[in-house]
Design a protein around this motif. Sequence first.
Motif, PDB file in Angstrom:
ATOM      1  N   MET A 289       0.845  -1.184   0.000  1.00  0.00           N
ATOM      2  CA  MET A 289       0.000   0.000   0.000  1.00  0.00           C
ATOM      3  C   MET A 289       0.884   1.238   0.000  1.00  0.00           C
ATOM      4  O   MET A 289       1.950   1.248   0.594  1.00  0.00           O
ATOM      5  N   GLN A 290       0.364   2.255  -0.634  1.00  0.00           N
ATOM      6  CA  GLN A 290       1.116   3.495  -0.716  1.00  0.00           C
ATOM      7  C   GLN A 290       0.148   4.670  -0.671  1.00  0.00           C
ATOM      8  O   GLN A 290      -0.937   4.622  -1.256  1.00  0.00           O
ATOM      9  N   SER A 291       0.550   5.723   0.009  1.00  0.00           N
ATOM     10  CA  SER A 291      -0.256   6.938   0.066  1.00  0.00           C
ATOM     11  C   SER A 291      -0.266   7.610  -1.299  1.00  0.00           C
ATOM     12  O   SER A 291       0.693   7.501  -2.064  1.00  0.00           O
ATOM     13  N   ARG A 292      -1.348   8.322  -1.572  1.00  0.00           N
ATOM     14  CA  ARG A 292      -1.423   9.086  -2.816  1.00  0.00           C
ATOM     15  C   ARG A 292      -0.494  10.286  -2.789  1.00  0.00           C
ATOM     16  O   ARG A 292       0.075  10.682  -3.799  1.00  0.00           O
ATOM     17  N   MET A 293      -0.413  10.888  -1.626  1.00  0.00           N
ATOM     18  CA  MET A 293       0.420  12.070  -1.417  1.00  0.00           C
ATOM     19  C   MET A 293       0.559  12.252   0.082  1.00  0.00           C
ATOM     20  O   MET A 293      -0.090  11.555   0.852  1.00  0.00           O
ATOM     21  N   ASN A 294       1.374  13.168   0.515  1.00  0.00           N
ATOM     22  CA  ASN A 294       1.430  13.509   1.931  1.00  0.00           C
ATOM     23  C   ASN A 294       0.106  14.154   2.327  1.00  0.00           C
ATOM     24  O   ASN A 294      -0.608  14.696   1.485  1.00  0.00           O
ATOM     25  N   SER A 295      -0.190  14.114   3.597  1.00  0.00           N
ATOM     26  CA  SER A 295      -1.411  14.742   4.094  1.00  0.00           C
ATOM     27  C   SER A 295      -1.402  16.233   3.778  1.00  0.00           C
ATOM     28  O   SER A 295      -0.375  16.902   3.942  1.00  0.00           O
ATOM     29  N   PRO A 296      -2.533  16.786   3.343  1.00  0.00           N
ATOM     30  CA  PRO A 296      -2.605  18.226   3.117  1.00  0.00           C
ATOM     31  C   PRO A 296      -2.174  19.035   4.343  1.00  0.00           C
ATOM     32  O   PRO A 296      -1.587  20.105   4.203  1.00  0.00           O
ATOM     33  N   ALA A 297      -2.429  18.499   5.526  1.00  0.00           N
ATOM     34  CA  ALA A 297      -2.027  19.206   6.751  1.00  0.00           C
ATOM     35  C   ALA A 297      -0.513  19.343   6.834  1.00  0.00           C
ATOM     36  O   ALA A 297      -0.009  20.314   7.404  1.00  0.00           O
ATOM     37  N   MET A 298       0.208  18.401   6.263  1.00  0.00           N
ATOM     38  CA  MET A 298       1.667  18.443   6.298  1.00  0.00           C
ATOM     39  C   MET A 298       2.240  19.312   5.178  1.00  0.00           C
ATOM     40  O   MET A 298       3.331  19.835   5.288  1.00  0.00           O
ATOM     41  N   ILE A 299       1.504  19.442   4.119  1.00  0.00           N
ATOM     42  CA  ILE A 299       1.976  20.204   2.960  1.00  0.00           C
ATOM     43  C   ILE A 299       1.778  21.703   3.153  1.00  0.00           C
ATOM     44  O   ILE A 299       2.587  22.510   2.709  1.00  0.00           O
ATOM     45  N   VAL A 300       0.701  22.064   3.832  1.00  0.00           N
ATOM     46  CA  VAL A 300       0.411  23.478   4.083  1.00  0.00           C
ATOM     47  C   VAL A 300       0.871  23.802   5.504  1.00  0.00           C
ATOM     48  O   VAL A 300       0.195  23.448   6.471  1.00  0.00           O
ATOM     49  N   PRO A 301       2.032  24.445   5.657  1.00  0.00           N
ATOM     50  CA  PRO A 301       2.606  24.666   6.993  1.00  0.00           C
ATOM     51  C   PRO A 301       1.665  25.380   7.954  1.00  0.00           C
ATOM     52  O   PRO A 301       1.602  25.033   9.134  1.00  0.00           O
ATOM     53  N   GLU A 302       0.937  26.350   7.486  1.00  0.00           N
ATOM     54  CA  GLU A 302       0.013  27.081   8.355  1.00  0.00           C
ATOM     55  C   GLU A 302      -1.115  26.182   8.847  1.00  0.00           C
ATOM     56  O   GLU A 302      -1.618  26.351   9.956  1.00  0.00           O
ATOM     57  N   ALA A 303      -1.495  25.203   8.040  1.00  0.00           N
ATOM     58  CA  ALA A 303      -2.569  24.285   8.431  1.00  0.00           C
ATOM     59  C   ALA A 303      -2.136  23.408   9.603  1.00  0.00           C
ATOM     60  O   ALA A 303      -2.865  23.271  10.579  1.00  0.00           O
ATOM     61  N   ILE A 304      -0.966  22.805   9.500  1.00  0.00           N
ATOM     62  CA  ILE A 304      -0.518  21.929  10.584  1.00  0.00           C
ATOM     63  C   ILE A 304      -0.326  22.719  11.870  1.00  0.00           C
ATOM     64  O   ILE A 304      -0.680  22.246  12.956  1.00  0.00           O
ATOM     65  N   GLN A 305       0.182  23.929  11.767  1.00  0.00           N
ATOM     66  CA  GLN A 305       0.351  24.764  12.962  1.00  0.00           C
ATOM     67  C   GLN A 305      -0.998  25.075  13.596  1.00  0.00           C
ATOM     68  O   GLN A 305      -1.159  24.991  14.816  1.00  0.00           O
ATOM     69  N   ALA A 306      -1.971  25.430  12.772  1.00  0.00           N
ATOM     70  CA  ALA A 306      -3.304  25.752  13.287  1.00  0.00           C
ATOM     71  C   ALA A 306      -3.969  24.520  13.906  1.00  0.00           C
ATOM     72  O   ALA A 306      -4.577  24.606  14.980  1.00  0.00           O
ATOM     73  N   LEU A 307      -3.840  23.376  13.257  1.00  0.00           N
ATOM     74  CA  LEU A 307      -4.450  22.152  13.785  1.00  0.00           C
ATOM     75  C   LEU A 307      -3.785  21.696  15.077  1.00  0.00           C
ATOM     76  O   LEU A 307      -4.456  21.220  15.991  1.00  0.00           O
ATOM     77  N   GLN A 308      -2.482  21.841  15.162  1.00  0.00           N
ATOM     78  CA  GLN A 308      -1.790  21.494  16.413  1.00  0.00           C
ATOM     79  C   GLN A 308      -2.219  22.427  17.537  1.00  0.00           C
ATOM     80  O   GLN A 308      -2.440  21.982  18.670  1.00  0.00           O
ATOM     81  N   ALA A 309      -2.362  23.708  17.236  1.00  0.00           N
ATOM     82  CA  ALA A 309      -2.817  24.667  18.251  1.00  0.00           C
ATOM     83  C   ALA A 309      -4.253  24.351  18.677  1.00  0.00           C
ATOM     84  O   ALA A 309      -4.581  24.413  19.865  1.00  0.00           O
ATOM     85  N   LEU A 310      -5.090  23.984  17.712  1.00  0.00           N
ATOM     86  CA  LEU A 310      -6.476  23.621  18.032  1.00  0.00           C
ATOM     87  C   LEU A 310      -6.504  22.383  18.922  1.00  0.00           C
ATOM     88  O   LEU A 310      -7.220  22.344  19.926  1.00  0.00           O
ATOM     89  N   GLY A 311      -5.737  21.373  18.574  1.00  0.00           N
ATOM     90  CA  GLY A 311      -5.679  20.160  19.390  1.00  0.00           C
ATOM     91  C   GLY A 311      -5.244  20.448  20.813  1.00  0.00           C
ATOM     92  O   GLY A 311      -5.843  19.955  21.778  1.00  0.00           O
ATOM     93  N   LYS A 312      -4.224  21.271  20.953  1.00  0.00           N
ATOM     94  CA  LYS A 312      -3.739  21.652  22.287  1.00  0.00           C
ATOM     95  C   LYS A 312      -4.831  22.400  23.054  1.00  0.00           C
ATOM     96  O   LYS A 312      -5.076  22.121  24.232  1.00  0.00           O
ATOM     97  N   ALA A 313      -5.497  23.338  22.389  1.00  0.00           N
ATOM     98  CA  ALA A 313      -6.571  24.110  23.038  1.00  0.00           C
ATOM     99  C   ALA A 313      -7.720  23.201  23.475  1.00  0.00           C
ATOM    100  O   ALA A 313      -8.278  23.387  24.564  1.00  0.00           O
ATOM    101  N   LEU A 314      -8.059  22.224  22.667  1.00  0.00           N
ATOM    102  CA  LEU A 314      -9.154  21.316  23.025  1.00  0.00           C
ATOM    103  C   LEU A 314      -8.814  20.474  24.243  1.00  0.00           C
ATOM    104  O   LEU A 314      -9.650  20.293  25.133  1.00  0.00           O
ATOM    105  N   PHE A 315      -7.590  19.970  24.323  1.00  0.00           N
ATOM    106  CA  PHE A 315      -7.220  19.168  25.491  1.00  0.00           C
ATOM    107  C   PHE A 315      -7.086  20.031  26.744  1.00  0.00           C
ATOM    108  O   PHE A 315      -7.421  19.588  27.836  1.00  0.00           O
ATOM    109  N   GLU A 316      -6.652  21.267  26.588  1.00  0.00           N
ATOM    110  CA  GLU A 316      -6.619  22.184  27.733  1.00  0.00           C
ATOM    111  C   GLU A 316      -8.041  22.489  28.205  1.00  0.00           C
ATOM    112  O   GLU A 316      -8.321  22.507  29.404  1.00  0.00           O
ATOM    113  N   SER A 317      -8.943  22.722  27.269  1.00  0.00           N
ATOM    114  CA  SER A 317     -10.341  22.974  27.624  1.00  0.00           C
ATOM    115  C   SER A 317     -10.964  21.750  28.281  1.00  0.00           C
ATOM    116  O   SER A 317     -11.701  21.869  29.262  1.00  0.00           O
ATOM    117  N   ALA A 318     -10.654  20.572  27.748  1.00  0.00           N
ATOM    118  CA  ALA A 318     -11.183  19.339  28.339  1.00  0.00           C
ATOM    119  C   ALA A 318     -10.732  19.187  29.780  1.00  0.00           C
ATOM    120  O   ALA A 318     -11.529  18.829  30.655  1.00  0.00           O
TER     121      ALA A 318
END
Length: 156
Positions: free
Chosen positions: A1-30
Amino acid sequence: MQSRMNSPAMIVPEAIQALQALGKALFESAEKTGVPSRTLFLAYLRTSQINGDSVCVDLHSRNAMAAGVQVEKLLAVAAWRETPHFTDAERAALGLSESITRLSDRTDPVPDEIYTEAVRHYEEQALATLIAGIATANLWNRFNVSTRQIVNVSVE
């Protein structure tokens, strides 16, 4: 099996940063609102099972175990309605997770019965955290499934 491409989150630097910040905020809120991380991981796992995202199924299973979820409970997530392994609050989170993930499966995607049950167990900010977390898991699932991301573990 092989991926079609890297995850869009990894290709768009601002996206991965935003998603990591969101994940951190959600666990802090939890943590602030009393939503156990175990519950978040179970909800994320159920979402990922429904969406067929093997990367997130693997990740959330491992995270749930690290957070103290017993193997018997973890193995029963897909059949949570038919097992005694879950608390009422976890069942509410799993029901909400399924409804939010399967929006097009019914005319009323998140029925009052499911929403009301979640409200019985989670105050507003906790419920908002849970809903935002489930939505975020769905986003990751869509990235991974559409690009056919592969779990990075060896098969024995």
